[in-house]
Write a protein that holds these residues in place. Structure first.
Motif, PDB file in Angstrom:
ATOM      1  N   THR A  85       0.899  -1.019   0.086  1.00  0.00           N
ATOM      2  CA  THR A  85      -0.093   0.126   0.107  1.00  0.00           C
ATOM      3  C   THR A  85       0.877   1.149  -0.026  1.00  0.00           C
ATOM      4  OG1 THR A  85      -1.666  -1.136   1.371  1.00  0.00           O
ATOM      5  CG2 THR A  85      -1.872   1.160   1.133  1.00  0.00           C
ATOM      6  N   PRO A  86       1.016   1.956  -1.148  1.00  0.00           N
ATOM      7  CA  PRO A  86       1.992   2.962  -1.156  1.00  0.00           C
ATOM      8  C   PRO A  86       1.430   4.206  -0.523  1.00  0.00           C
ATOM      9  CG  PRO A  86       0.566   2.879  -3.313  1.00  0.00           C
ATOM     10  CD  PRO A  86       0.172   1.718  -2.440  1.00  0.00           C
ATOM     11  N   ASP A  87       1.628   4.395   0.713  1.00  0.00           N
ATOM     12  CA  ASP A  87       0.982   5.457   1.517  1.00  0.00           C
ATOM     13  C   ASP A  87       1.934   6.775   1.410  1.00  0.00           C
ATOM     14  OD1 ASP A  87      -0.856   4.013   2.852  1.00  0.00           O
ATOM     15  OD2 ASP A  87       0.236   3.290   4.402  1.00  0.00           O
ATOM     16  N   ALA A  88       3.219   6.510   1.032  1.00  0.00           N
ATOM     17  CA  ALA A  88       4.219   7.603   0.899  1.00  0.00           C
ATOM     18  C   ALA A  88       3.793   8.484  -0.459  1.00  0.00           C
ATOM     19  CB  ALA A  88       5.405   7.269   0.748  1.00  0.00           C
ATOM     20  N   LEU A  89       3.218   7.766  -1.628  1.00  0.00           N
ATOM     21  CA  LEU A  89       3.109   8.275  -2.782  1.00  0.00           C
ATOM     22  C   LEU A  89       1.686   9.022  -2.583  1.00  0.00           C
ATOM     23  CD1 LEU A  89       3.905   5.424  -5.254  1.00  0.00           C
ATOM     24  CD2 LEU A  89       5.058   7.783  -4.844  1.00  0.00           C
ATOM     25  N   VAL A  90       0.818   8.327  -1.828  1.00  0.00           N
ATOM     26  CA  VAL A  90      -0.610   9.226  -1.707  1.00  0.00           C
ATOM     27  C   VAL A  90      -0.284  10.305  -1.165  1.00  0.00           C
ATOM     28  CG1 VAL A  90      -2.640   8.959  -0.721  1.00  0.00           C
ATOM     29  CG2 VAL A  90      -1.862   6.914  -1.759  1.00  0.00           C
ATOM     30  N   GLU A  91       0.606  10.401   0.073  1.00  0.00           N
ATOM     31  CA  GLU A  91       0.971  11.700   0.728  1.00  0.00           C
ATOM     32  C   GLU A  91       1.642  12.587  -0.159  1.00  0.00           C
ATOM     33  OE1 GLU A  91       1.665   9.518   4.831  1.00  0.00           O
ATOM     34  OE2 GLU A  91       3.553  10.312   3.864  1.00  0.00           O
ATOM     35  N   ALA A  92       2.364  12.181  -1.166  1.00  0.00           N
ATOM     36  CA  ALA A  92       3.204  13.156  -2.005  1.00  0.00           C
ATOM     37  C   ALA A  92       2.060  13.817  -2.931  1.00  0.00           C
ATOM     38  CB  ALA A  92       4.090  12.553  -2.816  1.00  0.00           C
ATOM     39  N   MET A  93       1.107  12.931  -3.553  1.00  0.00           N
ATOM     40  CA  MET A  93      -0.006  13.325  -4.174  1.00  0.00           C
ATOM     41  C   MET A  93      -0.743  14.553  -3.533  1.00  0.00           C
ATOM     42  SD  MET A  93      -0.700   9.400  -5.606  1.00  0.00           S
ATOM     43  CE  MET A  93      -2.316   9.995  -6.718  1.00  0.00           C
ATOM     44  N   LEU A  94      -1.147  14.263  -2.415  1.00  0.00           N
ATOM     45  CA  LEU A  94      -1.891  15.258  -1.611  1.00  0.00           C
ATOM     46  C   LEU A  94      -1.064  16.457  -1.646  1.00  0.00           C
ATOM     47  CD1 LEU A  94      -3.609  13.300   1.135  1.00  0.00           C
ATOM     48  CD2 LEU A  94      -4.532  14.480  -0.279  1.00  0.00           C
ATOM     49  N   CYS A  95       0.309  16.400  -1.627  1.00  0.00           N
ATOM     50  CA  CYS A  95       1.209  17.656  -1.355  1.00  0.00           C
ATOM     51  C   CYS A  95       1.248  18.180  -2.825  1.00  0.00           C
ATOM     52  CB  CYS A  95       2.316  17.247  -0.713  1.00  0.00           C
ATOM     53  SG  CYS A  95       2.423  16.924   0.946  1.00  0.00           S
ATOM     54  N   ALA A  96       0.737  17.805  -3.738  1.00  0.00           N
ATOM     55  CA  ALA A  96       0.892  18.153  -5.240  1.00  0.00           C
ATOM     56  C   ALA A  96       2.148  18.045  -5.615  1.00  0.00           C
ATOM     57  CB  ALA A  96       0.077  19.680  -5.284  1.00  0.00           C
ATOM     58  N   ARG A  97       2.944  17.191  -5.369  1.00  0.00           N
ATOM     59  CA  ARG A  97       4.229  17.062  -5.724  1.00  0.00           C
ATOM     60  C   ARG A  97       4.143  15.952  -7.058  1.00  0.00           C
ATOM     61  NH1 ARG A  97       6.312  21.152  -4.651  1.00  0.00           N
ATOM     62  NH2 ARG A  97       8.083  21.800  -3.278  1.00  0.00           N
ATOM     63  N   PRO A  98       4.643  15.963  -7.966  1.00  0.00           N
ATOM     64  CA  PRO A  98       4.596  14.844  -8.847  1.00  0.00           C
ATOM     65  C   PRO A  98       5.374  13.677  -8.639  1.00  0.00           C
ATOM     66  CG  PRO A  98       6.252  16.476  -9.682  1.00  0.00           C
ATOM     67  CD  PRO A  98       5.223  17.322  -8.500  1.00  0.00           C
ATOM     68  N   THR A  99       5.218  12.720  -8.980  1.00  0.00           N
ATOM     69  CA  THR A  99       5.798  11.364  -8.612  1.00  0.00           C
ATOM     70  C   THR A  99       6.438  10.770  -9.812  1.00  0.00           C
ATOM     71  OG1 THR A  99       3.564   9.936  -8.519  1.00  0.00           O
ATOM     72  CG2 THR A  99       4.240  11.055  -6.530  1.00  0.00           C
ATOM     73  N   VAL A 100       7.393   9.738  -9.538  1.00  0.00           N
ATOM     74  CA  VAL A 100       8.117   8.886 -10.494  1.00  0.00           C
ATOM     75  C   VAL A 100       8.124   7.673  -9.385  1.00  0.00           C
ATOM     76  CG1 VAL A 100       9.845   8.016 -11.876  1.00  0.00           C
ATOM     77  CG2 VAL A 100       9.322  10.487 -11.869  1.00  0.00           C
ATOM     78  N   SER A 101       7.523   6.266 -10.092  1.00  0.00           N
ATOM     79  CA  SER A 101       7.569   5.193  -9.068  1.00  0.00           C
ATOM     80  C   SER A 101       7.762   4.044  -9.883  1.00  0.00           C
ATOM     81  CB  SER A 101       6.213   5.213  -8.180  1.00  0.00           C
ATOM     82  OG  SER A 101       4.947   5.635  -9.071  1.00  0.00           O
ATOM     83  N   THR A 102       8.215   2.753  -9.288  1.00  0.00           N
ATOM     84  CA  THR A 102       8.266   1.731 -10.005  1.00  0.00           C
ATOM     85  C   THR A 102       6.837   0.828  -9.657  1.00  0.00           C
ATOM     86  OG1 THR A 102       8.964   0.706  -7.726  1.00  0.00           O
ATOM     87  CG2 THR A 102      10.680   1.326  -9.533  1.00  0.00           C
ATOM     88  N   ASP A 103       6.602   0.118 -10.865  1.00  0.00           N
ATOM     89  CA  ASP A 103       5.362  -0.557 -10.959  1.00  0.00           C
ATOM     90  C   ASP A 103       5.242  -1.800 -10.439  1.00  0.00           C
ATOM     91  OD1 ASP A 103       2.907  -1.359 -11.967  1.00  0.00           O
ATOM     92  OD2 ASP A 103       3.571  -1.777 -14.102  1.00  0.00           O
ATOM     93  N   VAL A 104       5.268  -1.638  -9.007  1.00  0.00           N
ATOM     94  CA  VAL A 104       5.104  -2.828  -8.130  1.00  0.00           C
ATOM     95  C   VAL A 104       3.934  -2.690  -7.128  1.00  0.00           C
ATOM     96  CG1 VAL A 104       7.735  -3.272  -8.184  1.00  0.00           C
ATOM     97  CG2 VAL A 104       6.618  -1.858  -6.488  1.00  0.00           C
ATOM     98  N   GLY A 105       3.240  -4.062  -6.840  1.00  0.00           N
ATOM     99  CA  GLY A 105       2.200  -3.841  -6.078  1.00  0.00           C
ATOM    100  C   GLY A 105       0.968  -2.931  -6.455  1.00  0.00           C
ATOM    101  N   ALA A 106       0.442  -2.297  -5.667  1.00  0.00           N
ATOM    102  CA  ALA A 106      -0.735  -1.383  -5.791  1.00  0.00           C
ATOM    103  C   ALA A 106      -0.160  -0.097  -6.375  1.00  0.00           C
ATOM    104  CB  ALA A 106      -1.567  -1.255  -4.426  1.00  0.00           C
ATOM    105  N   VAL A 107       0.940   0.216  -6.688  1.00  0.00           N
ATOM    106  CA  VAL A 107       1.390   1.595  -6.930  1.00  0.00           C
ATOM    107  C   VAL A 107       0.665   2.130  -8.410  1.00  0.00           C
ATOM    108  CG1 VAL A 107       3.565   2.818  -7.733  1.00  0.00           C
ATOM    109  CG2 VAL A 107       3.693   1.322  -5.899  1.00  0.00           C
ATOM    110  N   ALA A 108       0.928   1.367  -9.077  1.00  0.00           N
ATOM    111  CA  ALA A 108       0.170   1.775 -10.675  1.00  0.00           C
ATOM    112  C   ALA A 108      -1.344   2.188 -10.356  1.00  0.00           C
ATOM    113  CB  ALA A 108       0.292   1.017 -11.690  1.00  0.00           C
ATOM    114  N   GLU A 109      -1.814   1.610  -9.726  1.00  0.00           N
ATOM    115  CA  GLU A 109      -3.344   1.532  -9.391  1.00  0.00           C
ATOM    116  C   GLU A 109      -3.641   2.676  -8.634  1.00  0.00           C
ATOM    117  OE1 GLU A 109      -6.730  -0.635  -6.423  1.00  0.00           O
ATOM    118  OE2 GLU A 109      -5.182  -1.846  -7.163  1.00  0.00           O
ATOM    119  N   ALA A 110      -2.625   3.013  -7.713  1.00  0.00           N
ATOM    120  CA  ALA A 110      -3.085   4.274  -6.733  1.00  0.00           C
ATOM    121  C   ALA A 110      -2.356   5.644  -7.717  1.00  0.00           C
ATOM    122  CB  ALA A 110      -1.967   4.427  -5.670  1.00  0.00           C
ATOM    123  N   VAL A 111      -1.540   5.378  -8.216  1.00  0.00           N
ATOM    124  CA  VAL A 111      -1.258   6.767  -9.085  1.00  0.00           C
ATOM    125  C   VAL A 111      -1.864   7.083 -10.180  1.00  0.00           C
ATOM    126  CG1 VAL A 111       0.782   7.705 -10.524  1.00  0.00           C
ATOM    127  CG2 VAL A 111       1.207   6.402  -8.259  1.00  0.00           C
ATOM    128  N   GLY A 112      -2.406   6.031 -10.999  1.00  0.00           N
ATOM    129  CA  GLY A 112      -3.196   6.227 -12.162  1.00  0.00           C
ATOM    130  C   GLY A 112      -2.502   6.941 -13.119  1.00  0.00           C
TER     131      GLY A 112
END
Length: 458
Positions: A370-397
């Motif tokens: 569960t990529p909580d750190a990426l969700v927090e970054a998204m709420l802070c309006a920071r763009p993310t670059v992440s690896t396609d593992v687990g639920a990451v792609a689903e969370a980032v869309g």
């Protein structure tokens, strides 16, 4: 409504992870009374969280002594041995027959545990396991099990099953957080008192003996799989943290009609959008410094970033869970001659302050549930670059950039593109915040669980 919330020694004793999740849930559902059963809490002295008025912490339950008479002990040992035979044969028999034997063994052990003590006490479990191993016909074939392996696996099984003796207070439903010891307590309560069960899963259960031999690992993997499948069969509903988790639950035999996806929630008020960027181009990473975060790939990717953006910096913010791995990261930074451009910042006062240190938030994990750190970054309006593992792609869309895991070239190129394109950073940051507000707020999570509690209790 009275809810028994059962955790695997996390809430309210361990900060972060499942502890944070439980705390957010309990604090927002004031109409329910939570009886928190924290397995292992008897070994701790201080709680990391202050329970709200609607939550009560309960001890591990009634630990009455087992029958003391010779005939009673003999009868108990005979019943426990029968349960042990069913347990081992159930683990090593595929299909419905194995599942039925495993379920019957746990029911018998739960009855024995109700009398007090470890349910498998006095049973020659290593011998029972060896006999079942020799008689098993499994696909794929089982590795060789030595006497030493049998003793070690039996010790793990004996300790794993002791939560069956825990007796939580009477409630309208049991909510097990994870399909491990907490699920055992909920199953035993369901069988003894008919209390309905809600199971939440946001990650696969941890293997109890990661450093064991192949045979020991095979025993424990089969145990965890059998326990999960039994939990899916007995639960009224299964709450999955993502469609990624839902897929492996369905592969393990969960009824599709029972599995409901409820993403974890974050408090938006703690992550207001960041309006400014640091003066120098920077990439930031936030998390626990551990091997599965694959910081080696991120550092190698940043080496490529420096070639394209000479004044760029990389900040690694978060606690260290593996000192040896941290040392390997520092040595890699030295070997690539990145010098002071890489900062090991340690834990930040807040995640938002950590995200403020970068133009881009990067994640290089090779395993992420569960990529909580990426969700927090998204709420802070920071763009993310992440690896396609687990639920990451689903969370980032489509609100972030996703690259293959273990690929420093792709990770570095994506970071460079964003560092060179402020308009795209702004656009992705706004899209990420909108997506997180739509899908990952704690209010939405609480509303979903409020409905689930009503459905399960009904």
């Amino acid at each position: 409504m009275r809810v028994t919330l059962i955790t695997d020694d996390s809430y309210p004793y361990v900060k972060g992870g499942p502890g944070d999740w439980c705390h957010r849930l309990v604090h927002g559902l004031d109409r329910h009374t939570f009886h928190v059963v924290a397995l292992g809490s008897h070994e701790r002295r201080e709680a990391a969280y202050t329970l709200p008025p609607n939550a009560l912490l309960h001890p591990l339950g009634d630990r009455r002594p087992a029958p003391a008479g010779r005939l009673a002990r003999h009868g108990r040992r005979r019943a426990a041995t029968t349960a042990a035979v069913l347990l081992c044969r159930g683990l090593l028999t595929d299909g419905e027959q194995g599942a039925a034997m495993f379920a019957e063994s746990l029911r018998l052990l739960a009855d024995l545990a109700a009398a007090g003590g470890a349910p498998l006490r006095g049973v020659p479990l290593p011998d029972v396991l060896l006999d079942a191993w020799q008689a098993a016909r499994c696909e794929p074939a089982l590795p060789r099990l030595s006497v030493r392996d049998a003793r070690r696996a039996a010790d793990h099984l004996d300790r794993a099953l002791r939560p069956l003796a825990v007796r939580p207070p009477a409630a309208d439903l049991c909510h097990a957080v994870a399909a491990g010891p907490a699920l055992l307590v909920a199953l035993a309560t369901r069988w003894r008192a008919g209390t309905p069960l809600l199971l939440t899963e946001d990650r696969p259960p941890a293997l109890d003996a990661a450093d064991g031999t192949p045979a020991v690992k095979a025993v424990l993997l089969r145990y965890h799989r059998a326990l999960r499948r039994l939990g899916y069969a007995e639960a009224a509903l299964v709450a999955s943290a993502s469609r990624f988790h839902q897929r492996w639950e369905l592969r393990d035999g969960a009824d599709p009609a029972k599995v409901v996806v409820v993403p974890g929630g974050v408090e938006p008020v703690r992550y207001a959008p960041l309006e400014t960027e640091p003066p120098a181009p920077a990439v930031v990473w936030v998390g626990q410094i551990a091997p599965h975060k694959d910081l080696h790939t991120l550092i190698r990717a940043f080496h490529r970033v420096r070639e394209a953006v000479p004044h760029a910096g990389l900040t690694l913010a978060g606690p260290t869970t593996d000192i040896g791995y941290l040392d390997t990261c520092r040595r890699l930074v030295e070997r690539l001659r990145l010098g002071d451009s890489v900062t090991f910042a340690g834990p930040a006062p807040s995640s938002r302050e950590a995200y403020a240190a970068g133009h881009v938030v990067a994640s290089s994990s090779i395993a992420e549930h569960t990529p909580d750190a990426l969700v927090e970054a998204m709420l802070c309006a920071r763009p993310t670059v992440s690896t396609d593992v687990g639920a990451v792609a689903e969370a980032v869309g489509d609100a972030g950039v996703v690259v293959p895991p273990g690929d420093p070239v792709a990770l570095g190129a994506a970071c460079v593109e964003l560092l060179h394109d402020p308009e795209r950073r702004r656009r992705l940051g706004a899209a990420g915040r909108a997506r997180a507000l739509r899908l990952f707020t704690v209010d939405g999570m609480r509303r979903a669980y409020d409905h689930l509690y009503r459905d399960v209790a009904a």
